[in-house]
Design an enzyme around this catalytic site. Structure first.
Site, PDB file in Angstrom:
ATOM      1  CD  GLU A  51      -1.685  -2.334   1.747  1.00 47.67           C
ATOM      2  OE1 GLU A  51      -0.313  -3.142   1.601  1.00 47.67           O
ATOM      3  OE2 GLU A  51      -2.684  -3.017   1.717  1.00 47.67           O
ATOM      4  CG  PHE A 113      -9.604  -9.458  12.395  1.00 46.27           C
ATOM      5  CD1 PHE A 113      -8.430  -9.792  12.442  1.00 46.27           C
ATOM      6  CD2 PHE A 113      -9.435  -9.191  10.399  1.00 46.27           C
ATOM      7  CE1 PHE A 113      -7.325 -10.610  11.432  1.00 46.27           C
ATOM      8  CE2 PHE A 113      -8.887  -9.760   9.865  1.00 46.27           C
ATOM      9  CZ  PHE A 113      -8.087 -10.404   9.943  1.00 46.27           C
ATOM     10  CD  GLN A 114      -6.848  -7.478   8.998  1.00 41.86           C
ATOM     11  OE1 GLN A 114      -7.926  -7.129   7.602  1.00 41.86           O
ATOM     12  NE2 GLN A 114      -6.047  -7.681   7.982  1.00 41.86           N
ATOM     13  CE  LYS A 163     -16.953  -6.632   5.118  1.00 39.81           C
ATOM     14  NZ  LYS A 163     -15.956  -7.555   5.300  1.00 39.81           N
ATOM     15  CG  MET A 475      22.739  11.603   0.991  1.00 47.26           C
ATOM     16  SD  MET A 475      23.930  12.858   0.719  1.00 47.26           S
ATOM     17  CE  MET A 475      23.110  13.453  -0.952  1.00 47.26           C
TER      18      MET A 475
END
Ligand SMILES: Cc1cc2nc3c(=O)[nH]c(=O)nc-3n(C[C@H](O)[C@H](O)[C@H](O)COP(=O)(O)OP(=O)(O)OC[C@H]3O[C@@H](n4cnc5c(N)ncnc54)[C@H](O)[C@@H]3O)c2cc1C
Ligand SMILES: Cc1ncc(C[n+]2csc(CCOP(=O)(O)OP(=O)(O)O)c2C)c(N)n1
Ligand SMILES: [Mg+2]
Length: 573
Positions: A51, A113-114, A163, A475
């Site tokens: 993501e 959950f999540q 949801k 760097m």
């Protein structure tokens, strides 16, 4: 036809009405209703491999096109994986919309959950964010979010949708009229007296310098800036994110300022009697030590975000508003001027360009990153969109690829996010399918998001990838060389065979380690229909010059010690 839609359908219907054609995302439970509905709408969905990639793609899309880029993910880990990309867009004022699924509204706060409080997590790194738990709010929120992302100072906006709000149905009410938000006034105007003060300062100045920042391109003021500079004979310096806003080849354009800017640009700033800062925010990479910064200069700052005024540098006149609008009012008050003496002084300062310029080196068997980038510039006629990662190669790109067109350098400046280049280039290519898009990445940063090569293969995208492979987190190694007695803690880097890796993904690969092979490899890659990953195995301990050490006086730059030999390779030791 009935106007009743599910929340999931409303998400897509509003996005389509907002003109969105492409979204970058990754599915999961809490966003599943939206994904199911997506199949019925004319939107191209690009399945990413992480993501973070979706957010950088949306960002690259936005920077290349000027339109809002859209990323979508599920709740919990999907949403938290977006955090780096959101912060990247925030620091560089890039307009993206992130849509995340959230657990059902009744489960919020139960450690479902999540479940992650993603509006809480992203509060300080979004321009604004929303938690939507009522299906009736989805359409207006997405409309508002798109407006907030692109208006005023652009930035990332996140809309978290539960949801159940996606699953429930309602009458779709679409109101395309302008959004009015209490307390949000993106259209500011300075007073006439302030304009007059600014014009007086400009007309009196003998040694003025225009600073062209990212805001020049964000406001589309490129022509107006040049017009003013030409009429009043004022030289221009660019920030890293301002590159492309003024043609590199224009005689008044001196080049980049700051930590790795051109030495004479920094010297000119220190000698200037007036700075005209156009859409830039005096980042610490730009100013060095604030106490000794441009000590003789009055300062005029034009910015759409008044929070930037007097934040780092105290200014004499601050004009709030969109740069293009401000210049429309200011320019008529500016007199044409002959500043020949000042321009000659700057020209003389340029004399030592060769100190940094390694182009003049004979081929001594060493391959330098600067040669690779200079060849990419030459062979693409300076017309490619180049998307860089973060590190030494990023600075060499800024120094050696000369951009004449706006939005052709896409780079993470403020956050300096390694892993940005490959996904952002995918976004840039999809925004501009006809453009030639190049990635210039380091061996370190490329490995952070190289899984997106699979996205490239699946979506059949053609870009060219130049990995500037110096075997180091270069760097950081450079800082260790200068400031930590060359103690290379955790910077030597083992990499896979990048050419073979590309082949595993069904793409093309090439390995280049001599200067003579650079040009043929670039030309071959350009004519290949597939994405080509070129592993340029360059000098390992080369250094970006000049360098203003962090916090040092702007004119006290570390310069390249001598022209030859620059440095031995690790193999030579
Ligand atoms: C390794 C590394 C080295 C770096 N070295 C350098 C260096 O040497 N030199 C350098 O310049 N940078 C350097 N940077 C980048 C630096 O950190 C900043 O990102 C950069 O200087 C910011 O440029 P900016 O202020 O023009 O753009 P931004 O940070 O994007 O700021 C844009 C400004 O424009 C304003 N604005 C937006 N829209 C409008 C509008 N329509 N009208 C008016 N104003 C508007 C915004 O409010 C904001 O103040 C480096 C970064 C990295 C990672
Ligand atoms: C995500 C992230 N982690 C760490 C850093 C710190 N950092 C800045 S430049 C750099 C090295 C980059 O190495 P590489 O990608 O090989 O590019 P090079 O400098 O060698 O050109 C690191 C680790 C960062 N900018 N971003
Ligand atoms: Mg490296």
């Amino acid at each position: 036809m009935s106007n009743v839609r599910t929340g999931a359908q409303i998400i897509w219907e509003t996005l389509v009405r907002e003109g969105v054609k492409t979204v970058f995302g990754y599915p999961g439970g809490a966003i599943l209703p939206a994904y199911d509905a997506m199949l019925d709408y004319p939107v191209r969905h690009v399945l990413v491999r992480h993501e973070q990639g979706a957010t950088h793609m949306a960002d690259g899309y936005a920077r290349a096109s000027g339109e809002v880029g859209v990323a979508i993910a599920t709740s919990g880990p999907g949403a938290t994986n977006m955090v780096t990309g959101i912060a990247t867009a925030m620091l560089d004022s890039s307009p993206i919309l992130c849509i995340t699924g959230q657990v059902g509204s009744r489960a919020i706060g139960t450690d479902a959950f999540q479940e992650t409080d993603v509006t809480g997590v992203t509060l300080p790194i979004t321009k604004h964010n929303y938690l939507v738990s009522d299906v009736d709010d989805i359409a207006s929120t997405i409309h508002e979010a798109m407006y907030v992302a692109r208006s005023g100072r652009p930035g990332p906006v996140l809309v978290d949708i539960t949801k159940d709000a996606q699953q429930l149905s309602t009458e779709l009410e679409w109101d395309p009229s302008d959004v009015k938000l209490p307390g949000y006034a993106p259209d500011l105007r300075a007073t006439e007296a302030e304009y007059q003060r600014a014009a007086d300062l400009i007309n009196r100045a003998k040694r003025p310098v225009i600073f062209a920042g990212h805001g020049v391109m964000l406001s589309g003021a490129m022509g107006q800036v040049l017009d003013l500079a030409e009429r009043a004979n004022i030289p221009i310096a660019m920030t890293l994110l301002g590159i492309g806003g003024v043609p590199a080849q224009h005689p008044l354009n001196m080049g980049m300022m700051g930590m790795h800017g051109e030495a004479w640009v920094n010297e000119a700033i220190q000698e200037a009697d007036l700075l005209l800062a156009f859409g830039m925010r005096f980042d610490d990479r730009v100013t060095g030590n604030l106490k000794t910064y441009a000590p003789n200069a009055r300062k005029i700052h034009i910015d759409i975000d008044p929070a930037e005024f007097n934040k780092n540098v105290k200014v004499d006149v601050a004009l709030a508003g969109d740069l293009s609008m401000v210049l429309s009012d200011l320019s008529p008050l500016v007199e044409s001027g002959d500043r020949t003496d000042w321009l000659h002084t700057i020209h003389d300062m340029k004399g030592d360009v060769a100190v940094r310029d390694i182009q003049n080196l004979p081929d001594n068997g060493h391959l330098y990153a600067a040669h690779v980038i200079n060849d990419i510039w030459r062979i693409t006629n300076g017309k490619a969109i180049v998307v860089t990662d973060v590190g030494q190669h990023q600075m060499w790109e800024a120094q050696y690829y000369r951009h004449n067109e706006p939005r052709t350098l896409i780079t993470s400046g403020g956050l300096g996010t390694m892993g940005f280049a490959l996904p952002a280039a995918i976004g840039a290519k999809l925004a501009n399918p006809d453009a030639e898009v190049w990635v210039v990445a380091g061996d370190g940063g490329f490995q952070m998001t190289m899984a997106e090569l699979a996205t490239i293969a699946q979506e059949n995208i053609k870009i060219n990838v130049a990995v500037i492979n110096n075997g180091y987190l270069g760097m950081v190694r450079q800082w260790q060389e200068f400031f930590y007695e060359r103690r290379y803690a955790a910077t030597p880097l083992l990499s896979p065979d990048f050419a073979k890796l590309a082949e595993c993904f069904g793409l093309a690969g090439a390995t280049i380690n001599t200067r003579a092979d650079v040009e043929p490899a670039i030309s071959k890659a350009r004519s290949d229909e597939r994405t080509v990953v070129m592993d340029f195995q360059v000098e390992q301990e080369d250094t970006v010059y000049p360098m203003v050490p962090a916090g040092a006086d702007l004119h006290k730059m570390i310069r390249r010690p001598s022209l030859a030999p620059i440095v031995e390779t690790a193999d030579d030791e």
